[in-house]
Design an enzyme around this catalytic site. Structure first.
Site, PDB file in Angstrom:
ATOM      1  N   ARG A  96      31.963 -32.994  81.239  1.00 23.38           N
ATOM      2  CA  ARG A  96      30.469 -32.726  80.123  1.00 23.38           C
ATOM      3  C   ARG A  96      29.901 -31.586  80.022  1.00 23.38           C
ATOM      4  O   ARG A  96      29.990 -30.781  81.459  1.00 23.38           O
ATOM      5  CB  ARG A  96      30.262 -33.765  80.678  1.00 23.38           C
ATOM      6  CG  ARG A  96      30.401 -35.512  80.686  1.00 23.38           C
ATOM      7  CD  ARG A  96      30.660 -35.695  79.158  1.00 23.38           C
ATOM      8  NE  ARG A  96      31.058 -36.764  79.080  1.00 23.38           N
ATOM      9  CZ  ARG A  96      31.967 -37.536  78.482  1.00 23.38           C
ATOM     10  NH1 ARG A  96      33.025 -36.481  78.498  1.00 23.38           N
ATOM     11  NH2 ARG A  96      32.434 -38.733  78.960  1.00 23.38           N
ATOM     12  N   GLU A 131      26.570 -31.038  72.407  1.00 24.59           N
ATOM     13  CA  GLU A 131      27.817 -31.295  71.566  1.00 24.59           C
ATOM     14  C   GLU A 131      27.805 -31.782  70.064  1.00 24.59           C
ATOM     15  O   GLU A 131      28.144 -31.982  69.128  1.00 24.59           O
ATOM     16  CB  GLU A 131      29.056 -30.942  71.762  1.00 24.59           C
ATOM     17  CG  GLU A 131      28.597 -32.523  72.698  1.00 24.59           C
ATOM     18  CD  GLU A 131      30.570 -33.045  73.098  1.00 24.59           C
ATOM     19  OE1 GLU A 131      31.050 -31.452  74.320  1.00 24.59           O
ATOM     20  OE2 GLU A 131      30.624 -34.036  73.258  1.00 24.59           O
ATOM     21  N   HIS A 175      36.604 -30.924  71.954  1.00 25.15           N
ATOM     22  CA  HIS A 175      36.098 -32.373  72.732  1.00 25.15           C
ATOM     23  C   HIS A 175      37.437 -33.538  72.288  1.00 25.15           C
ATOM     24  O   HIS A 175      37.602 -34.200  71.704  1.00 25.15           O
ATOM     25  CB  HIS A 175      34.338 -33.642  72.406  1.00 25.15           C
ATOM     26  CG  HIS A 175      34.604 -34.471  73.558  1.00 25.15           C
ATOM     27  ND1 HIS A 175      33.548 -34.636  73.837  1.00 25.15           N
ATOM     28  CD2 HIS A 175      35.121 -34.440  74.679  1.00 25.15           C
ATOM     29  CE1 HIS A 175      33.416 -35.383  75.721  1.00 25.15           C
ATOM     30  NE2 HIS A 175      34.778 -35.834  75.162  1.00 25.15           N
TER      31      HIS A 175
HETATM   32  P1  NAD Z   1      36.868 -39.824  88.499  1.00 21.54           P
HETATM   33  O1  NAD Z   1      36.017 -41.008  88.290  1.00 21.54           O
HETATM   34  O2  NAD Z   1      38.436 -40.590  88.760  1.00 21.54           O
HETATM   35  O3  NAD Z   1      36.692 -39.112  89.684  1.00 21.54           O
HETATM   36  C1  NAD Z   1      35.600 -37.601  89.014  1.00 21.54           C
HETATM   37  C2  NAD Z   1      35.638 -37.524  90.654  1.00 21.54           C
HETATM   38  O4  NAD Z   1      34.074 -36.075  90.884  1.00 21.54           O
HETATM   39  C3  NAD Z   1      35.390 -38.448  91.580  1.00 21.54           C
HETATM   40  O5  NAD Z   1      36.802 -37.979  92.952  1.00 21.54           O
HETATM   41  C4  NAD Z   1      34.135 -38.284  92.655  1.00 21.54           C
HETATM   42  O6  NAD Z   1      33.617 -38.967  93.820  1.00 21.54           O
HETATM   43  C5  NAD Z   1      33.804 -36.712  92.019  1.00 21.54           C
HETATM   44  N1  NAD Z   1      32.314 -36.287  92.083  1.00 21.54           N
HETATM   45  C6  NAD Z   1      30.697 -37.361  91.991  1.00 21.54           C
HETATM   46  N2  NAD Z   1      30.133 -37.016  92.218  1.00 21.54           N
HETATM   47  C7  NAD Z   1      30.564 -35.354  92.366  1.00 21.54           C
HETATM   48  C8  NAD Z   1      29.416 -34.315  93.213  1.00 21.54           C
HETATM   49  N3  NAD Z   1      28.080 -33.964  92.801  1.00 21.54           N
HETATM   50  N4  NAD Z   1      30.238 -33.281  92.945  1.00 21.54           N
HETATM   51  C9  NAD Z   1      31.356 -32.982  93.130  1.00 21.54           C
HETATM   52  N5  NAD Z   1      33.043 -34.350  92.780  1.00 21.54           N
HETATM   53  C10 NAD Z   1      31.870 -35.296  92.340  1.00 21.54           C
HETATM   54  O7  NAD Z   1      36.477 -39.450  86.845  1.00 21.54           O
HETATM   55  P2  NAD Z   1      37.906 -39.155  85.717  1.00 21.54           P
HETATM   56  O8  NAD Z   1      38.538 -39.383  84.939  1.00 21.54           O
HETATM   57  O9  NAD Z   1      38.406 -38.060  86.626  1.00 21.54           O
HETATM   58  O10 NAD Z   1      37.121 -37.419  84.987  1.00 21.54           O
HETATM   59  C11 NAD Z   1      36.590 -36.820  85.332  1.00 21.54           C
HETATM   60  C12 NAD Z   1      35.065 -36.241  84.063  1.00 21.54           C
HETATM   61  O11 NAD Z   1      36.360 -36.074  82.935  1.00 21.54           O
HETATM   62  C13 NAD Z   1      35.245 -37.665  83.551  1.00 21.54           C
HETATM   63  O12 NAD Z   1      33.856 -37.786  84.059  1.00 21.54           O
HETATM   64  C14 NAD Z   1      34.766 -37.484  81.948  1.00 21.54           C
HETATM   65  O13 NAD Z   1      32.873 -36.744  81.987  1.00 21.54           O
HETATM   66  C15 NAD Z   1      35.506 -36.248  81.609  1.00 21.54           C
HETATM   67  N6  NAD Z   1      36.511 -36.339  80.749  1.00 21.54           N
HETATM   68  C16 NAD Z   1      36.217 -35.878  79.239  1.00 21.54           C
HETATM   69  C17 NAD Z   1      37.576 -36.306  77.936  1.00 21.54           C
HETATM   70  C18 NAD Z   1      37.237 -35.056  77.122  1.00 21.54           C
HETATM   71  O14 NAD Z   1      38.196 -35.444  76.275  1.00 21.54           O
HETATM   72  N7  NAD Z   1      36.975 -33.648  77.325  1.00 21.54           N
HETATM   73  C19 NAD Z   1      38.341 -36.832  78.695  1.00 21.54           C
HETATM   74  C20 NAD Z   1      38.311 -38.363  79.781  1.00 21.54           C
HETATM   75  C21 NAD Z   1      37.528 -37.654  80.636  1.00 21.54           C
END
Ligand code: NAD
Length: 341
Positions: free
Chosen positions: A234, A263, A295
């Site tokens: 994000r 964005e 994105h």
């Molecule tokens: P997820 O929930 O499976 O994993 C997120 C991880 O981050 C978890 O292990 C959690 O413990 C950790 N976390 C939470 N707070 C934290 C902190 N303060 N410091 C360090 N780690 C922390 O999520 P995911 O499915 O792996 O997705 C991750 C991110 O990717 C989503 O939040 C989303 O914003 C982003 N995303 C982007 C796209 C894109 O098209 N660019 C698509 C999907 C997801």
């Protein structure tokens, strides 16, 4: 059940209409983004379906509630654009698509690393113009280097595995370290150590109060000279102004972004006939060592198919009252486009 779909693009309509064959919802597609002014367009719908740059803040949710809407179905994983406390107070159900193809995003992060490191964006243009010089295109072997993964959830885990495949040492930071990753050779460390030791830092944690501007002036000062920063998570995880200063001073070697904190006014639209008014974004575009995609990390056939099906299942579960496995509550996140302060 009637559903208004905001921020509709051609591909959304194509996949939604196909998957809807199994559900037979009444769909109304709108190109408009959801915000406090457009919310009333959903009048008469039972639910709305929104995407990453729709703004479901308190006024927008109040307007949806007044319009008779009972559910917000996010067709994405992140939910930082929904005020979950307001939704709860208004009795609105919010569901998301927690996983659709983590491979899509992890592979795109890898693509940004490879593209940036070997300057593919520059060589592509050069060769087309008959310039076959190699000046400025030198990269480094990924093999033997160190990548720091912040957030080892679904996507971070897959990304870590891909990087190990390149022969990189993987350091990780997560609030909840996972034994299975440690057993596979991922070494969990504190953030400072990750910044100090990593040649590449890749962000895979959600946007929360805690992670807002995680990559700031202080973090950048702690990083290795020439570090590559990758953000497919994000935009607001990064303080863009601090990154621009880091690029100017040379502390940051390169930056690959699929997301940008402002964005919402840019991405997913064809603005090629217009002047970009965002000076910070325009400044980013001037660096030869910055590679930005709009994105698109999630954008594979498999992911969009899964997104469509899970979104419709979430809506069907809510409609039939059989429970809602992918519903989210205020306790799960801060639920606002920008954290206060
Ligand atoms: P997820 O929930 O499976 O994993 C997120 C991880 O981050 C978890 O292990 C959690 O413990 C950790 N976390 C939470 N707070 C934290 C902190 N303060 N410091 C360090 N780690 C922390 O999520 P995911 O499915 O792996 O997705 C991750 C991110 O990717 C989503 O939040 C989303 O914003 C982003 N995303 C982007 C796209 C894109 O098209 N660019 C698509 C999907 C997801």
């Amino acid at each position: 059940m009637k559903i208004t779909v905001f921020s509709t693009k051609r591909w959304v309509r194509e996949f939604f209409e196909r998957v809807n064959g199994e559900f037979e919802f009444e769909l109304r597609f709108l190109e408009a983004r959801l915000d406090r002014d457009t919310a009333q367009l959903a009048a008469g719908s039972d639910a709305v379906c929104i995407f990453v740059n729709d703004n479901a803040d308190r006024p927008a949710l109040e307007a949806l509630s007044r319009a008779g809407v009972g559910m917000i179905a996010l067709r994405c994983a992140g939910f930082n654009n929904v005020d979950l406390s307001a939704a709860e107070e208004l009795g609105l159900t919010v569901a998301r698509v927690p996983a659709y193809s983590p491979y899509a995003v992890a592979e795109h992060a890898a693509a940004l690393i490879l593209g940036l490191n070997r300057r593919l964006h520059r060589s592509y243009s050069r060769v087309r113009e008959g310039n076959f010089s190699l000046d400025g295109l030198m990269g480094f072997d990924l093999h033997g280097r160190t990548v720091g993964v912040i957030g080892t959830g679904t996507i971070g885990e897959i990304f870590a595995g891909i990087m190990q495949g390149f022969g990189m040492t993987v350091l990780a930071y997560d609030r909840y370290p996972r034994d299975e990753l440690a057993e596979r050779g991922v070494r969990y460390v504190g953030l400072e150590e990750l910044y100090r030791e990593s040649d590449v830092v890749s962000l895979h944690c959600p946007l929360t109060h805690e992670t807002y501007h995680l990559i700031n002036e202080y973090a950048i000062r702690t990083m290795r000279d020439g570090v590559m920063i990758i953000n497919t998570s994000r935009g607001a995880l990064i303080d863009t102004t601090a990154v621009i200063e880091g690029l100017k001073s040379g502390v940051i070697g390169s930056v690959g972004l699929d997301v940008y904190e402002e964005e919402a006014d840019l991405f997913f639209e064809d603005l090629s006939d217009q002047v970009i008014k965002d000076d910070t974004f325009s400044r980013l575009l001037t660096f030869p060592n910055v590679l930005i995609t709009a994105h698109q990390a999630f954008f594979t056939r498999e992911a969009v198919e899964n997104i469509s099906r899970t979104t419709f299942r979430n809506l069907a579960e809510w409609h039939s009252g059989t429970g809602c496995g992918n519903c989210i509550t205020a306790a799960a996140g801060y639920g606002a486009r920008r954290p206060p302060g």
